[in-house]
Design a protein around this motif. Structure first.
Motif, mmCIF file in Angstrom:
data_model
loop_
_atom_site.group_PDB
_atom_site.id
_atom_site.type_symbol
_atom_site.label_atom_id
_atom_site.label_comp_id
_atom_site.label_asym_id
_atom_site.label_seq_id
_atom_site.Cartn_x
_atom_site.Cartn_y
_atom_site.Cartn_z
ATOM 1 N N THR A 114 -1.667 6.740 3.935
ATOM 2 C CA THR A 114 -1.947 5.199 3.573
ATOM 3 C C THR A 114 -1.678 4.381 4.663
ATOM 4 O OG1 THR A 114 -1.708 5.633 1.376
ATOM 5 C CG2 THR A 114 -1.573 3.492 2.114
ATOM 6 N N ALA A 131 1.062 4.205 -2.944
ATOM 7 C CA ALA A 131 0.924 5.587 -2.543
ATOM 8 C C ALA A 131 2.062 6.293 -2.942
ATOM 9 C CB ALA A 131 1.076 5.940 -0.976
ATOM 10 N N GLN A 160 0.745 -1.063 0.086
ATOM 11 C CA GLN A 160 0.102 -0.047 0.178
ATOM 12 C C GLN A 160 0.805 1.178 -0.119
ATOM 13 O OE1 GLN A 160 -3.318 -0.109 -0.783
ATOM 14 N NE2 GLN A 160 -2.989 -2.089 -0.890
ATOM 15 N N LYS A 180 0.786 11.242 1.338
ATOM 16 C CA LYS A 180 -0.177 10.149 0.877
ATOM 17 C C LYS A 180 0.425 8.977 1.423
ATOM 18 C CE LYS A 180 -3.543 7.973 -1.585
ATOM 19 N NZ LYS A 180 -4.475 8.000 -1.142
ATOM 20 N N GLN A 181 1.739 8.746 1.611
ATOM 21 C CA GLN A 181 2.265 7.674 2.183
ATOM 22 C C GLN A 181 2.078 7.607 3.827
ATOM 23 O OE1 GLN A 181 6.682 5.873 3.736
ATOM 24 N NE2 GLN A 181 6.607 7.460 2.069
ATOM 25 N N GLU A 206 -4.115 4.478 7.441
ATOM 26 C CA GLU A 206 -5.427 3.713 6.921
ATOM 27 C C GLU A 206 -5.085 2.161 7.141
ATOM 28 O OE1 GLU A 206 -5.845 5.343 3.134
ATOM 29 O OE2 GLU A 206 -6.775 7.267 3.968
#
Length: 195
Positions: free
Chosen positions: A175, A123, A119, A171-172, A178
């Motif tokens: 992610t 990202a 993931q 974003k990393q 998440e």
């Protein structure tokens, strides 16, 4: 209450932890950790402890980091790093996730690493180099499941483009949060609506 330890690896001035152009690893790590922390704050019943120095000025010892996590009885330990190969520009590329399952933790770290690696690679827009095992202090001395991520190579002509993007680092981090939320079965905070 779920307790998550985040570790932005190294200090701002730790020798050698730089791209060939002098960009500091801690700066990349810090962007990811800040985004992760912010995103985790949107979930119920979660506490985050950061065990490195959030200013980057001090390189907190590895022993102190793991002692803090163990005393706090954390549920998960995540160390965020960015890799280097030779220290000179090259064409290697990709994200790696490290584990070292201790007898007290079992294979829990491996399960988490297998979820996280692909993931964060996605990202960052980079190749996933998979899960690797290493005898790193923060993986060996923690009493809870622990992973260490390497979110790209600082000395890669390919990866550095992603590392220089604040958007991709954010974003990393989001992610990562998440995936932790799914893994730990965290519930999003309900927005309070006023009528």
């Amino acid at each position: 209450m779920v307790k998550i330890v985040l570790d932005a690896g190294h200090g701002l001035n730790t020798p050698g932890k730089r791209s060939p152009d002098g960009e500091r690893e801690w700066c990349f790590n810090n962007e990811v950790i800040n985004a992760c922390t912010e995103k985790l704050a949107t979930y119920e019943n979660v506490q985050v402890m950061r065990v490195d120095d959030p200013t980057g000025k001090t390189d907190v010892s590895l022993r102190k980091r793991t002692d803090l996590a163990n005393r706090w009885n954390a549920d998960i330990y995540v160390a965020v790093h960015h890799n280097a190969n030779t220290g000179k520009w090259g064409s290697w590329t990709g994200v790696e996730t490290y584990v070292m399952d201790s007898p007290t933790v079992g294979s829990t770290s491996l399960k988490l690493a297998r979820l996280v690696g692909p993931q964060i690679a996605k990202a960052m827009g980079l190749k996933d180099r998979g899960v690797k095992r290493a005898n790193f202090h923060v993986l060996r001395e923690t009493k809870m499941p622990a992973i260490l991520t390497e979110g790209g190579f600082m000395d890669s002509l390919i990866d550095i483009k992603a590392l220089r993007s604040k958007e991709k680092l954010k974003k990393q981090g989001e992610t990562l949060a998440e995936v932790l939320a799914v893994y730990l079965k965290l519930q999003p905070k309900l927005e309070k609506k006023f009528i």
